[in-house]
Design an enzyme around this catalytic site. Structure first.
Site, PDB file in Angstrom:
ATOM      1  N   ARG A   1      41.297 128.246  84.548  1.00 44.55           N
ATOM      2  CA  ARG A   1      41.650 127.547  83.626  1.00 44.55           C
ATOM      3  C   ARG A   1      42.545 126.343  83.979  1.00 44.55           C
ATOM      4  O   ARG A   1      42.447 125.324  83.475  1.00 44.55           O
ATOM      5  CB  ARG A   1      42.687 128.199  82.595  1.00 44.55           C
ATOM      6  CG  ARG A   1      41.976 129.493  82.040  1.00 44.55           C
ATOM      7  CD  ARG A   1      43.233 130.443  81.162  1.00 44.55           C
ATOM      8  NE  ARG A   1      43.984 129.736  80.133  1.00 44.55           N
ATOM      9  CZ  ARG A   1      43.510 130.036  78.951  1.00 44.55           C
ATOM     10  NH1 ARG A   1      42.442 130.844  78.667  1.00 44.55           N
ATOM     11  NH2 ARG A   1      44.007 129.473  78.136  1.00 44.55           N
TER      12      ARG A   1
ATOM     13  N   LYS B   1      28.947 115.696  84.788  1.00 39.92           N
ATOM     14  CA  LYS B   1      28.800 116.502  85.575  1.00 39.92           C
ATOM     15  C   LYS B   1      29.169 116.285  86.948  1.00 39.92           C
ATOM     16  O   LYS B   1      29.892 116.569  87.578  1.00 39.92           O
ATOM     17  CB  LYS B   1      27.491 117.436  85.585  1.00 39.92           C
ATOM     18  CG  LYS B   1      26.954 118.106  84.717  1.00 39.92           C
ATOM     19  CD  LYS B   1      27.776 119.658  84.832  1.00 39.92           C
ATOM     20  CE  LYS B   1      29.156 119.581  84.122  1.00 39.92           C
ATOM     21  NZ  LYS B   1      29.139 119.641  82.491  1.00 39.92           N
TER      22      LYS B   1
ATOM     23  N   LYS C   1      40.047 124.198  82.467  1.00 38.75           N
ATOM     24  CA  LYS C   1      39.085 124.851  81.543  1.00 38.75           C
ATOM     25  C   LYS C   1      38.915 124.483  80.014  1.00 38.75           C
ATOM     26  O   LYS C   1      38.091 124.309  79.486  1.00 38.75           O
ATOM     27  CB  LYS C   1      38.707 126.234  81.896  1.00 38.75           C
ATOM     28  CG  LYS C   1      37.540 126.828  81.399  1.00 38.75           C
ATOM     29  CD  LYS C   1      36.057 126.155  81.967  1.00 38.75           C
ATOM     30  CE  LYS C   1      34.854 126.764  81.289  1.00 38.75           C
ATOM     31  NZ  LYS C   1      33.549 125.919  81.557  1.00 38.75           N
TER      32      LYS C   1
ATOM     33  N   ASN D   1      52.101 129.248  76.391  1.00 43.96           N
ATOM     34  CA  ASN D   1      51.264 128.372  76.604  1.00 43.96           C
ATOM     35  C   ASN D   1      51.323 127.650  75.345  1.00 43.96           C
ATOM     36  O   ASN D   1      51.136 128.229  74.283  1.00 43.96           O
ATOM     37  CB  ASN D   1      49.860 129.090  76.885  1.00 43.96           C
ATOM     38  CG  ASN D   1      48.725 128.115  76.570  1.00 43.96           C
ATOM     39  OD1 ASN D   1      48.917 126.992  76.860  1.00 43.96           O
ATOM     40  ND2 ASN D   1      47.511 128.864  76.417  1.00 43.96           N
ATOM     41  N   GLY D   2      51.158 126.219  75.266  1.00 45.14           N
ATOM     42  CA  GLY D   2      51.277 125.401  74.044  1.00 45.14           C
ATOM     43  C   GLY D   2      52.358 124.355  74.434  1.00 45.14           C
ATOM     44  O   GLY D   2      52.635 124.168  75.381  1.00 45.14           O
TER      45      GLY D   2
ATOM     46  N   GLU E   1      32.739 114.722  87.388  1.00 47.79           N
ATOM     47  CA  GLU E   1      34.052 115.645  87.363  1.00 47.79           C
ATOM     48  C   GLU E   1      33.956 116.864  88.469  1.00 47.79           C
ATOM     49  O   GLU E   1      35.135 117.126  88.929  1.00 47.79           O
ATOM     50  CB  GLU E   1      33.910 116.512  86.021  1.00 47.79           C
ATOM     51  CG  GLU E   1      32.644 117.463  85.836  1.00 47.79           C
ATOM     52  CD  GLU E   1      33.088 118.360  84.529  1.00 47.79           C
ATOM     53  OE1 GLU E   1      34.241 118.690  83.987  1.00 47.79           O
ATOM     54  OE2 GLU E   1      32.215 118.685  83.960  1.00 47.79           O
TER      55      GLU E   1
ATOM     56  N   TRP F   1      50.154 124.693  83.649  1.00 51.73           N
ATOM     57  CA  TRP F   1      49.444 123.182  83.760  1.00 51.73           C
ATOM     58  C   TRP F   1      50.534 122.409  83.207  1.00 51.73           C
ATOM     59  O   TRP F   1      50.707 122.167  82.047  1.00 51.73           O
ATOM     60  CB  TRP F   1      48.088 123.189  83.083  1.00 51.73           C
ATOM     61  CG  TRP F   1      47.178 122.245  83.553  1.00 51.73           C
ATOM     62  CD1 TRP F   1      46.198 122.123  84.562  1.00 51.73           C
ATOM     63  CD2 TRP F   1      47.002 120.840  82.447  1.00 51.73           C
ATOM     64  NE1 TRP F   1      45.770 120.950  84.238  1.00 51.73           N
ATOM     65  CE2 TRP F   1      46.163 120.038  83.217  1.00 51.73           C
ATOM     66  CE3 TRP F   1      47.749 120.361  81.392  1.00 51.73           C
ATOM     67  CZ2 TRP F   1      45.576 118.766  82.583  1.00 51.73           C
ATOM     68  CZ3 TRP F   1      47.424 119.237  80.880  1.00 51.73           C
ATOM     69  CH2 TRP F   1      46.337 118.425  81.685  1.00 51.73           C
TER      70      TRP F   1
ATOM     71  N   HIS G   1      22.852  93.943  78.805  1.00 54.52           N
ATOM     72  CA  HIS G   1      24.000  93.425  77.870  1.00 54.52           C
ATOM     73  C   HIS G   1      25.280  93.277  78.700  1.00 54.52           C
ATOM     74  O   HIS G   1      26.597  93.310  78.268  1.00 54.52           O
ATOM     75  CB  HIS G   1      24.243  94.111  76.705  1.00 54.52           C
ATOM     76  CG  HIS G   1      23.249  94.175  75.577  1.00 54.52           C
ATOM     77  ND1 HIS G   1      22.778  92.711  74.993  1.00 54.52           N
ATOM     78  CD2 HIS G   1      22.286  94.692  75.450  1.00 54.52           C
ATOM     79  CE1 HIS G   1      21.590  92.963  74.298  1.00 54.52           C
ATOM     80  NE2 HIS G   1      21.124  94.374  74.471  1.00 54.52           N
TER      81      HIS G   1
ATOM     82  N   CYS H   1      47.587 126.216  80.706  1.00 57.39           N
ATOM     83  CA  CYS H   1      48.245 127.616  80.953  1.00 57.39           C
ATOM     84  C   CYS H   1      47.541 128.846  80.666  1.00 57.39           C
ATOM     85  O   CYS H   1      46.956 128.891  79.865  1.00 57.39           O
ATOM     86  CB  CYS H   1      49.744 127.533  80.305  1.00 57.39           C
ATOM     87  SG  CYS H   1      50.593 126.037  80.369  1.00 57.39           S
TER      88      CYS H   1
ATOM     89  N   GLU I   1      25.636 113.726  80.069  1.00 51.98           N
ATOM     90  CA  GLU I   1      26.159 114.985  80.443  1.00 51.98           C
ATOM     91  C   GLU I   1      25.837 114.891  81.974  1.00 51.98           C
ATOM     92  O   GLU I   1      26.866 115.604  82.613  1.00 51.98           O
ATOM     93  CB  GLU I   1      25.152 116.081  79.863  1.00 51.98           C
ATOM     94  CG  GLU I   1      25.397 117.469  80.381  1.00 51.98           C
ATOM     95  CD  GLU I   1      27.034 118.197  80.316  1.00 51.98           C
ATOM     96  OE1 GLU I   1      27.749 117.194  79.679  1.00 51.98           O
ATOM     97  OE2 GLU I   1      27.188 119.147  81.023  1.00 51.98           O
TER      98      GLU I   1
HETATM   99  O1  M6R Z   1      35.619 124.301  75.295  1.00 55.14           O
HETATM  100  P1  M6R Z   1      35.235 123.006  74.876  1.00 55.14           P
HETATM  101  O2  M6R Z   1      33.619 123.034  74.869  1.00 55.14           O
HETATM  102  O3  M6R Z   1      35.766 122.531  73.575  1.00 55.14           O
HETATM  103  O4  M6R Z   1      35.700 121.755  75.957  1.00 55.14           O
HETATM  104  C1  M6R Z   1      35.290 120.501  75.996  1.00 55.14           C
HETATM  105  C2  M6R Z   1      35.505 119.698  77.096  1.00 55.14           C
HETATM  106  O5  M6R Z   1      36.635 119.811  77.534  1.00 55.14           O
HETATM  107  C3  M6R Z   1      34.641 120.238  78.031  1.00 55.14           C
HETATM  108  O6  M6R Z   1      33.172 120.239  77.852  1.00 55.14           O
HETATM  109  C4  M6R Z   1      34.774 119.506  79.390  1.00 55.14           C
HETATM  110  O7  M6R Z   1      34.038 118.170  79.486  1.00 55.14           O
HETATM  111  C5  M6R Z   1      33.944 120.272  80.424  1.00 55.14           C
HETATM  112  N1  M6R Z   1      35.022 120.257  81.619  1.00 55.14           N
HETATM  113  C6  M6R Z   1      32.837 119.507  80.951  1.00 55.14           C
HETATM  114  O8  M6R Z   1      32.125 120.204  81.984  1.00 55.14           O
END
Ligand code: M6R
Length: 608
Positions: free
Chosen positions: A27, A485, A603, A101-102, A488, A75, A504, A2, A481
């Site tokens: 966000r 990427k 985000k 928010n929360g 997502e 959200w 394995h 949010c 990573e």
């Molecule tokens: O804000 P943060 O770095 O704590 O966020 C952690 C993850 O939510 C964040 O890295 C997420 O995996 C991203 N979408 C990756 O691109």
């Protein structure tokens, strides 16, 4: 997650709130709404879906008159994304409107209590209890009503409040959720983050947990949770509106990939003095450092993968045991943590709920907490004993790029810094490592220069589903990573495996034409990787290899090759990730995906 905005001044509030909400779109959200206080009371409008739906409904704000108001992007957590569940929420008598928010953890009990008192609930949200509590406690003094209300809440909240009886006044308060005030001339603001404020002002106030801000066009008064007035500390933010806009790039993600050399320069250069790494904000004495017998690294998502790079490098240089744990796992186990543990918490946003919970768990057990964070004044930064900021600037795309590489750079600096203070590096060794670190910005620029080749390669691979990333040691950390990427933003299924794990189980999935992205920059294990590449080739895989420039052996096996510029073997995973970021970007683009705002993702993940 949010997003919240608030404004009070002499201009029409709705267009300003709408614009602020657009800045918070990144966000993640599924509905939006605005409430404005005009001559005839509070006017509220909401719409599910994109902000453009709300924009159309209120004609860009022209349909709502009033010079103070609040806005929200939701959200969904409690209740589906619907107009009714969208924020703001209003009291039964239309006297109050709030945005939140929360998550209010005790909302079910409060809801029952309020229902018994005759309050009628319209939505399924946890938030609605807050507006009815305000109504219950209001006896002509808004601040008092807010204090009584928040005293009943358990959980996390950032709140924006509008009262029909208080023209020109907006209230903001927070607990364990972000909220920042913007200080203007004859007008003031609040927002979940600075991206929504920077078009109007660079002067901000980071609200402390529990503080209540009483805001009018001319004034901001701050109270602590006991209702005592406290000093308003104004901070000047370093970046401007251009940093929060696309600047000619098609997507924020591409812009942020291209900004990496600059982000690394800002993160590294101020911290190198006379050939030594100086982490001014890490206030551990040499004596305390020598007592540390274990380093634990915790984070979520990409930040965890940056931490996984750190694990290899810190262990190698400092010879201290290092564990890297997902925060969402660490918080629920019974970890062996005490005052001899250094917990390194990594987070771009500084607001990730699981990371905060894991950090609190370890703090309660006595660990010393060092946070590596990008967002100044965020919850994690405030909770930590020491903070090393990654000066990446605002990161808007949901998929992190410059956030991740600056985290990795800080991990490398931390490893060298600690090793030096522990007496594990000679002057010569230290000098060489520091020189390599200073080269990171140009190294990353050379990796970015691979852009046209990567774009061409992505045309070959974008049609596949089910890709595998394999690697060993630091390459394995980069695999995780790279795979995240890709999945997502392109929604293609991909998995990262330690190459030694293939036999394995996973090798059962390798068949003719299956794409395998083999990372083999960690040259100490190159021969092992070549064996793994042969194994998958023998089963028909199509191999895209990522190796260091000058490596000719790879041509014997790989179908396609990306050559990455060389640095110290301990640091190679940094340039190695850049082509994988670009690869994910171009594959997602070729597949027509919404790159900056991938479906279902937010985000900053402020809920568990
Ligand atoms: O804000 P943060 O770095 O704590 O966020 C952690 C993850 O939510 C964040 O890295 C997420 O995996 C991203 N979408 C990756 O691109």
């Amino acid at each position: 997650m949010c997003g919240i905005v608030g404004f009070t001044g002499s201009q029409s509030a709705a267009p300003i709130l709408l614009d602020g909400l657009k800045k918070l779109e990144y966000r993640g959200y599924d509905s939006a709404g605005i409430a404005v206080l005009g001559e005839n009371g509070i006017h509220m409008e909401k719409a599910i879906g994109m902000i453009k739906n709300l924009d159309a409904k209120i004609q860009g704000g022209a349909a709502m008159s009033g010079a103070s108001g609040i806005g929200h992007t939701r959200w969904a957590t409690h209740g589906e994304p619907t107009d009714v569940n969208a924020h703001p929420h209003m009291s039964n008598d239309d006297k109050f409107a709030i945005v939140h928010n929360g998550i209010i953890e005790n909302y079910a009990a409060l809801r029952e209590e309020l229902k018994e008192k005759g309050f009628q609930f319209k939505s399924e949200t946890d938030t609605e209890v807050i507006v009815h509590l305000l109504d219950l406690y209001y006896e002509g003094d808004l601040k008092k009503a807010v204090m009584k209300t928040v005293a009943r809440l358990e959980g996390a909240y950032a709140l924006g409040i509008l009262c029909a009886e208080e023209q020109g006044r907006i209230i903001a308060t927070r607990h364990a959720a972000p909220l920042i005030l913007g200080v203007g001339v004859g007008e003031n603001y609040f927002a979940s983050d600075v991206t929504a404020l920077v078009a109007h002002t660079k002067n901000v106030v980071y609200l402390e947990d529990g503080e209540i801000a009483d805001i009018t066009p001319e004034n901001i008064t701050l109270y602590n949770e006991l209702g005592k007035e406290v000093e308003v500390k104004v901070t000047r933010i370093a970046w401007d509106i251009a940093a929060a806009e696309k600047g000619g790039y098609e997507h924020f993600m591409l812009k942020e990939i291209m900004e990496q050399p600059h982000a690394l320069k800002s993160t590294i250069e101020p911290r190198i003095k006379d050939g030594e790494i100086v982490l001014d904000d890490f206030n551990l004495t040499d004596e305390d450092l020598k007592k540390i017998n274990k380093v634990m690294i915790t984070a979520c998502g990409s930040a965890f993968y940056a931490g996984s790079v750190g694990k290899y490098v810190i262990e190698e240089l400092c010879r201290i045991p290092v564990e890297a744990d997902l925060a969402s796992e660490l918080r629920y186990r019974n970890p062996l943590v005490d005052e001899h543990t250094l917990l390194v918490v990594v987070s771009q946003s500084g607001e990730t709920a699981d990371t905060i919970a894991a950090m609190k768990e370890c703090k309660a057990r006595g660990a010393r907490i060092l946070a590596i964070v990008n967002v100044v004044g965020s919850t994690i930064a405030k909770l930590a004993d020491d903070v090393v900021y990654t000066w990446a600037g605002p990161e808007i795309a949901v998929a992190t790029t410059k956030g991740y590489t600056t985290q990795v750079a800080v991990m490398h600096m931390l490893a060298v810094y600690m090793a030096r203070r522990l007496g594990r590096l000679t002057d010569e060794e230290n000098k060489a490592l520091v020189e390599d670190i200073l080269q990171f910005p140009s190294l990353i620029q050379r990796a970015i220069d691979l852009n046209p080749n990567i774009q061409t390669l992505s045309e070959k691979y974008h049609g596949y589903n089910n890709l595998f990333f394999i690697g060993r040691n630091l390459d394995y950390a980069a695999c995780m990573e790279g795979s995240l990427k890709l999945k997502e933003i392109s929604y293609l299924h991909s998995e990262a495996y330690g190459a030694g794990e293939l036999k394995h189980g996973t090798i059962a999935l390798i068949e003719k034409g299956r794409p395998v992205i083999a990372l083999a920059c960690y040259e100490r294990l190159f021969d092992k990787m070549m064996s793994n590449i042969k194994e998958v080739k023998a089963r028909g895989a199509q191999v895209l290899a990522v190796v260091l420039e000058g490596n000719r052996q790879i041509f014997a096996e790989a179908d396609d090759v990306i050559f990455v510029p060389r640095t110290n073997p301990l640091f190679n995973s940094l340039p190695e990730i850049v082509p994988l970021q670009l690869f994910a970007y171009y594959v997602a683009k070729a597949n027509g995906c919404d790159i900056d705002k991938p479906k279902n993702l937010a985000k900053s993940v402020t809920v568990e």
